[in-house]
Structures are given as C-alpha cells and as structure tokens.
Design a protein around this motif. Structure first.
Motif, PDB file in Angstrom:
ATOM      1  N   PRO A   1       0.702  -1.142   0.146  1.00 42.94           N
ATOM      2  CA  PRO A   1       0.032   0.009   0.015  1.00 42.94           C
ATOM      3  C   PRO A   1       0.854   1.262   0.033  1.00 42.94           C
ATOM      4  O   PRO A   1       0.603   2.419  -0.563  1.00 42.94           O
ATOM      5  N   VAL A   2       2.115   1.347   0.558  1.00 36.87           N
ATOM      6  CA  VAL A   2       2.755   2.439   0.596  1.00 36.87           C
ATOM      7  C   VAL A   2       3.254   2.731  -0.614  1.00 36.87           C
ATOM      8  O   VAL A   2       3.272   3.912  -1.063  1.00 36.87           O
ATOM      9  N   THR A   3       4.063   1.864  -1.317  1.00 35.53           N
ATOM     10  CA  THR A   3       4.460   1.782  -2.871  1.00 35.53           C
ATOM     11  C   THR A   3       3.608   2.421  -3.611  1.00 35.53           C
ATOM     12  O   THR A   3       3.677   3.095  -4.591  1.00 35.53           O
ATOM     13  N   MET A   4       2.289   1.653  -3.623  1.00 32.82           N
ATOM     14  CA  MET A   4       1.026   1.848  -4.545  1.00 32.82           C
ATOM     15  C   MET A   4       0.615   3.303  -4.275  1.00 32.82           C
ATOM     16  O   MET A   4       0.433   3.901  -5.373  1.00 32.82           O
ATOM     17  N   LYS A   5       0.501   3.650  -3.133  1.00 31.53           N
ATOM     18  CA  LYS A   5       0.311   5.272  -2.968  1.00 31.53           C
ATOM     19  C   LYS A   5       1.286   6.326  -3.386  1.00 31.53           C
ATOM     20  O   LYS A   5       0.995   7.258  -4.112  1.00 31.53           O
ATOM     21  N   ALA A   6       2.529   5.986  -3.402  1.00 33.29           N
ATOM     22  CA  ALA A   6       3.420   6.766  -3.994  1.00 33.29           C
ATOM     23  C   ALA A   6       3.257   6.859  -5.558  1.00 33.29           C
ATOM     24  O   ALA A   6       3.417   7.886  -5.998  1.00 33.29           O
ATOM     25  N   VAL A   7       3.240   5.485  -6.013  1.00 31.75           N
ATOM     26  CA  VAL A   7       3.031   5.530  -7.492  1.00 31.75           C
ATOM     27  C   VAL A   7       1.879   6.221  -7.952  1.00 31.75           C
ATOM     28  O   VAL A   7       1.721   7.205  -8.898  1.00 31.75           O
ATOM     29  N   GLU A   8       0.847   6.248  -7.385  1.00 34.10           N
ATOM     30  CA  GLU A   8      -0.576   6.772  -7.442  1.00 34.10           C
ATOM     31  C   GLU A   8      -0.302   8.291  -7.620  1.00 34.10           C
ATOM     32  O   GLU A   8      -0.775   9.161  -8.469  1.00 34.10           O
ATOM     33  N   LEU A   9       0.368   8.832  -6.572  1.00 39.16           N
ATOM     34  CA  LEU A   9       0.856  10.126  -6.366  1.00 39.16           C
ATOM     35  C   LEU A   9       1.579  10.644  -7.505  1.00 39.16           C
ATOM     36  O   LEU A   9       1.354  11.815  -8.230  1.00 39.16           O
ATOM     37  N   ILE A  10       2.410   9.903  -7.918  1.00 40.70           N
ATOM     38  CA  ILE A  10       3.518  10.274  -8.893  1.00 40.70           C
ATOM     39  C   ILE A  10       2.531  10.345 -10.189  1.00 40.70           C
ATOM     40  O   ILE A  10       2.699  11.407 -11.085  1.00 40.70           O
ATOM     41  N   LEU A  11       1.654   9.470 -10.676  1.00 36.47           N
ATOM     42  CA  LEU A  11       0.934   9.734 -11.706  1.00 36.47           C
ATOM     43  C   LEU A  11      -0.157  10.721 -11.680  1.00 36.47           C
ATOM     44  O   LEU A  11      -0.092  11.133 -12.766  1.00 36.47           O
ATOM     45  N   GLU A  12      -0.951  10.886 -10.739  1.00 35.27           N
ATOM     46  CA  GLU A  12      -1.435  12.236 -10.505  1.00 35.27           C
ATOM     47  C   GLU A  12      -0.618  13.294 -10.653  1.00 35.27           C
ATOM     48  O   GLU A  12      -1.313  14.134 -11.681  1.00 35.27           O
ATOM     49  N   ARG A  13       0.447  13.589 -10.212  1.00 35.56           N
ATOM     50  CA  ARG A  13       0.949  15.007 -10.054  1.00 35.56           C
ATOM     51  C   ARG A  13       1.732  15.080 -11.569  1.00 35.56           C
ATOM     52  O   ARG A  13       1.917  16.177 -11.931  1.00 35.56           O
ATOM     53  N   SER A  14       2.230  14.041 -11.896  1.00 36.76           N
ATOM     54  CA  SER A  14       2.794  14.126 -13.172  1.00 36.76           C
ATOM     55  C   SER A  14       1.763  14.388 -14.454  1.00 36.76           C
ATOM     56  O   SER A  14       2.251  14.751 -15.571  1.00 36.76           O
ATOM     57  N   GLY A  15       0.380  14.154 -14.380  1.00 35.23           N
ATOM     58  CA  GLY A  15      -0.340  14.400 -15.350  1.00 35.23           C
ATOM     59  C   GLY A  15      -0.435  13.347 -16.212  1.00 35.23           C
ATOM     60  O   GLY A  15      -1.099  13.453 -17.525  1.00 35.23           O
ATOM     61  N   TYR A  16      -0.022  12.180 -15.844  1.00 42.78           N
ATOM     62  CA  TYR A  16       0.040  11.114 -16.505  1.00 42.78           C
ATOM     63  C   TYR A  16      -1.316  10.364 -17.136  1.00 42.78           C
ATOM     64  O   TYR A  16      -1.313  10.207 -18.318  1.00 42.78           O
ATOM     65  N   HIS A  17      -2.125  10.328 -16.414  1.00 46.78           N
ATOM     66  CA  HIS A  17      -3.536   9.925 -16.920  1.00 46.78           C
ATOM     67  C   HIS A  17      -4.248  10.996 -17.769  1.00 46.78           C
ATOM     68  O   HIS A  17      -4.943  10.672 -18.792  1.00 46.78           O
ATOM     69  N   ASP A  18      -3.952  12.267 -17.792  1.00 49.82           N
ATOM     70  CA  ASP A  18      -4.595  13.303 -18.569  1.00 49.82           C
ATOM     71  C   ASP A  18      -3.795  13.258 -19.878  1.00 49.82           C
ATOM     72  O   ASP A  18      -4.318  13.675 -20.895  1.00 49.82           O
TER      73      ASP A  18
END
Length: 192
Positions: free
Chosen positions: A172-189
């Motif tokens: 869960p900690v690593t998963m949360k870090a990855v989700e935060l990176i994907l969100e902040r980098s605009g990856y999904h957008d």
C-alpha cells in the motif's frame, strides 16, 4: 518526433524492492525492468535505456541501488544517465530511505509514512516520520537534487516497513507513492 517513454525511478534494488515494483507495475498495467534489480546496480545507463525502450507498456519502473556506497556509485551513475536521456520522460522518483543517516540525503516533495499518511517530513527506513522537513536519508539519493523531475516521493524501505508494505498486504505505501506520481505528473491526463 519519437515518443518519449514514461518512467518511474526507484532508488532501491534488493529482492524486496524487486518483488514490490513488479507487483505494483503489474497492478497498474505498467512494466518493471526486472533486470535493473541488483544490490548494487550492475547494468549501465545505456543498457537500462535499451531495456526501457523495449518495454511493452508505460509507465516503466526502473530500480537503482548503490549498496550503501557513499558518493556517486554505479546506481546513481546509471540513474542520472536514464533521467537525462532524450527518449525518457521521468514521471517521478520513489526515494527510498536507508540507514545512511547524516551522510547522503535529498530533498523530497512529500513523504508517505508506513501507515500511508502523507507528511511534509522525511521518513526513516522503518517508514516512520523523521525530524527533517522535506528531506530523506538514503544510499542512492545523492544525485536526486540535480535532476529535473516533476516529483520526488520519500518512503521507508520499499516492500518492508514492518511488513506494512509487503506484497502480501498489496504494497500500500508503494502503491500510494505511484498513484501520487501518476496524478502529479499528469500521466492519466496525457495518456494517448
């Protein structure tokens, strides 16, 4: 123009890190460069870039490790090469804490403790909040301040932290870090 590969850098390469990174990459539909595992890193920057370019899916996760060597070791030399390569876009870095306190540190934008809480403080190897605001001590973090990356997330010892980040618990900690990176980098957008 050639499309840049989207990459997440991880500053640890032991067997726990490898299992965790492989698990998380599979969960989000990305790819882990399993051959980048090593304590210390044995592949060169050019070898790692070639493996990234051959990976089937983005984001591509790559591990780097200096095995406690002070200064710029093989892991950091390879990390810098990958991060600065023209065909690579670094989405973010997961900066992993280790016991090299007071020797090597880097600024982090945010940390995630072993309970999954975001904090402005760094965290230690156990994933507990540290005393320093915005910085983490680790063995492969020496060069991070030189890199132009969107976000650096500090976490404790990946895949461990009193088993709170184990694969059996879903990392869960690593998963949360990855989700935060994907969100902040605009990856999904920006995903094609």
């Amino acid at each position: 123009m050639t499309k840049k590969r989207k990459v997440i850098l991880v500053t640890d390469g032991d067997e726990y890190a490898a299992r965790t990174v492989e698990y998380v990459a599979a969960k989000i539909g990305g790819r882990a460069i399993s051959r980048s595992q090593g304590n210390p890193t044995t592949l060169t920057g050019p070898e790692i870039v070639q493996l990234i370019l051959e990976a089937k899916n983005d984001p591509v996760f790559v591990m780097f490790d200096d095995c406690g060597l002070l200064g710029e070791g093989a892991g950091e030399t390879a990390l810098k090469y990958v991060a600065e390569h023209q065909r690579i876009e670094v989405l973010g870095v997961i900066a992993v804490a280790s016991k090299t306190h007071q020797t090597e540190w880097a600024r982090v934008d945010v940390s995630i403790d072993r309970f999954g809480e975001l904090t402005e403080y760094g965290v230690d190897k156990s994933g507990l909040k540290d005393l320093e605001v915005g910085r983490i001590s680790g063995d492969t973090v020496y060069c991070l301040d030189l890199l132009d990356v969107p976000i650096i997330v500090g976490i404790g010892d990946i895949g461990k932290m009193a088993r709170k980040d184990s694969v059996n618990n879903g990392c869960p900690v690593t998963m949360k870090a990855v989700e935060l990176i994907l969100e902040r980098s605009g990856y999904h957008d920006n995903k094609d």
